[in-house]
Design a protein around this motif. Structure first.
Motif, PDB file in Angstrom:
ATOM      1  N   MET A 167     -23.734  31.695 -44.939  1.00  0.00           N
ATOM      2  CA  MET A 167     -23.495  30.830 -46.015  1.00  0.00           C
ATOM      3  C   MET A 167     -21.915  30.466 -46.249  1.00  0.00           C
ATOM      4  O   MET A 167     -21.628  29.318 -46.677  1.00  0.00           O
ATOM      5  N   ILE A 168     -21.193  31.435 -46.321  1.00  0.00           N
ATOM      6  CA  ILE A 168     -19.513  31.345 -46.103  1.00  0.00           C
ATOM      7  C   ILE A 168     -19.283  30.633 -45.033  1.00  0.00           C
ATOM      8  O   ILE A 168     -18.356  29.803 -45.323  1.00  0.00           O
ATOM      9  N   ASP A 169     -19.755  30.630 -43.969  1.00  0.00           N
ATOM     10  CA  ASP A 169     -19.334  29.944 -42.791  1.00  0.00           C
ATOM     11  C   ASP A 169     -19.450  28.282 -43.255  1.00  0.00           C
ATOM     12  O   ASP A 169     -18.827  27.267 -43.063  1.00  0.00           O
ATOM     13  N   TYR A 170     -20.870  28.042 -43.891  1.00  0.00           N
ATOM     14  CA  TYR A 170     -21.090  26.869 -44.478  1.00  0.00           C
ATOM     15  C   TYR A 170     -20.023  26.386 -45.318  1.00  0.00           C
ATOM     16  O   TYR A 170     -19.582  25.102 -45.499  1.00  0.00           O
ATOM     17  N   VAL A 171     -19.747  27.049 -46.473  1.00  0.00           N
ATOM     18  CA  VAL A 171     -18.737  26.808 -47.392  1.00  0.00           C
ATOM     19  C   VAL A 171     -17.272  26.489 -46.762  1.00  0.00           C
ATOM     20  O   VAL A 171     -16.683  25.519 -47.117  1.00  0.00           O
ATOM     21  N   ILE A 172     -16.948  26.977 -45.541  1.00  0.00           N
ATOM     22  CA  ILE A 172     -15.472  26.973 -45.051  1.00  0.00           C
ATOM     23  C   ILE A 172     -15.705  25.316 -44.288  1.00  0.00           C
ATOM     24  O   ILE A 172     -14.946  24.670 -44.460  1.00  0.00           O
ATOM     25  N   ASN A 173     -17.030  25.194 -43.696  1.00  0.00           N
ATOM     26  CA  ASN A 173     -17.045  23.992 -43.158  1.00  0.00           C
ATOM     27  C   ASN A 173     -17.034  22.721 -44.046  1.00  0.00           C
ATOM     28  O   ASN A 173     -16.462  21.771 -43.858  1.00  0.00           O
ATOM     29  N   ASN A 174     -17.793  22.969 -45.180  1.00  0.00           N
ATOM     30  CA  ASN A 174     -17.887  22.003 -46.183  1.00  0.00           C
ATOM     31  C   ASN A 174     -16.528  21.664 -46.877  1.00  0.00           C
ATOM     32  O   ASN A 174     -16.015  20.587 -46.885  1.00  0.00           O
ATOM     33  N   ASN A 175     -15.715  22.925 -47.138  1.00  0.00           N
ATOM     34  CA  ASN A 175     -14.376  22.451 -47.968  1.00  0.00           C
ATOM     35  C   ASN A 175     -13.346  21.889 -46.661  1.00  0.00           C
ATOM     36  O   ASN A 175     -12.165  21.386 -47.211  1.00  0.00           O
ATOM     37  N   SER A 176     -13.709  22.109 -45.637  1.00  0.00           N
ATOM     38  CA  SER A 176     -12.580  21.491 -44.413  1.00  0.00           C
ATOM     39  C   SER A 176     -12.827  20.022 -44.423  1.00  0.00           C
ATOM     40  O   SER A 176     -12.116  19.400 -44.127  1.00  0.00           O
ATOM     41  N   SER A 177     -13.933  19.433 -44.572  1.00  0.00           N
ATOM     42  CA  SER A 177     -14.466  18.212 -44.428  1.00  0.00           C
ATOM     43  C   SER A 177     -14.771  17.539 -45.622  1.00  0.00           C
ATOM     44  O   SER A 177     -15.077  16.248 -45.710  1.00  0.00           O
TER      45      SER A 177
END
Length: 269
Positions: free
Chosen positions: A207-217
């Motif tokens: 889930m945290i990886d998803y947040v990181i990817n979302n916040n980057s794009s």
């Protein structure tokens, strides 16, 4: 006298023969029991090993598939690009389980060709993503198709026509609602709800990886993660936060929403 001694020893010889035979039978029985016990012990160890092996296999399958399953269904180009990044990373690191990507006339497992595919998707392009699994349950094929906008437009036109007809019959003007924003909101929130509920530490990290990817794009809808007094949207802090979770410990994940109805972050307890 010698004859008497021989006659006296003769029965004892038969007794000795009988005792030897009994000893041989007992030895055979004991050897057979030892062999059978060894086999039983080996089978029992094998059974326990098989159970452990099966459990480990299921964990490995779930871990492998989770990187791709969160992107299946109707997605925007930005999400599909993140999916392709996952495929590129896998195919560079995991030569034994290459994932093939199919889009229009392209069918490839090559990281360079998959990277080139990303150029074909704009951020808000609507696409359909489907997954196929091999006999062991691992994702091996990802098919990306253009969203059928014509069918959607026909449905919307039909719905608008019904609204106009109904308003003409009743004499009351009913406004036509634009569902584009609702669709975008539902699509965005579906990712968030996918990560909510009782989750193991392994899936919390995902889930945290998803947040990181979302916040980057996606600068329009930044997500936070809150855990034990830490509330952050920062990439470095989020990566460090992942170290707080044990893979096989369960956590409760809930989603927070902003005033506009979009998911705004995750609370982990």
């Amino acid at each position: 006298m010698n004859k008497d001694v021989q006659e006296e020893l003769q029965p004892r010889r038969w007794l000795l023969v009988v005792l030897i035979l009994i000893a041989i039978v007992i030895s055979v029985v004991l050897i057979n029991k030892v062999v059978m016990d060894k086999k039983a012990e080996k089978n029992e160890e094998g059974g326990i090993f098989d159970i452990f092996k099966d459990t480990t296999s299921k964990i490995n399958t779930s871990s492998f598939n989770s990187d791709f399953e969160m992107y299946k269904g109707t997605e925007y180009g930005s999400s599909v690009s993140r999916l392709l990044d996952e495929v590129i990373t896998n195919n560079k690191k995991n030569k034994e389980r290459l994932v093939k990507v199919v889009y229009e006339n392209t069918e490839t497992t090559d990281p360079t060709e998959i990277k080139d595919l990303k150029k074909k998707f704009d951020t808000w392009d609507k696409l359909e993503v489907s997954l196929d699994y091999d006999d062991e349950g691992f994702v091996y094929l990802i098919t990306i198709e253009n969203y059928d906008t014509q069918a959607v437009d026909e449905d919307n036109s039909s719905a608008e026509s019904n609204v106009v007809n109904n308003s003409g019959n009743s004499g009351v003007s009913t406004p036509v609602i634009d569902n584009n924003d609702d669709f975008e909101k539902t699509s965005f929130n579906s990712f968030a709800t996918f990560h909510s509920g009782t989750k193991s530490g392994f899936f919390v990290k995902s889930m945290i990886d998803y947040v990181i990817n979302n916040n980057s794009s996606n600068s329009e809808h930044i997500l936070f993660v809150s855990y034990k007094g830490t509330n952050t949207t920062d990439v470095s802090s989020l990566k460090k936060l992942k170290e707080s979770f044990s893979d096989f410990t369960d956590y409760e994940v809930t989603v927070s929403y902003a005033d506009d109805g979009y998911a705004s972050g995750f609370n982990v307890n």
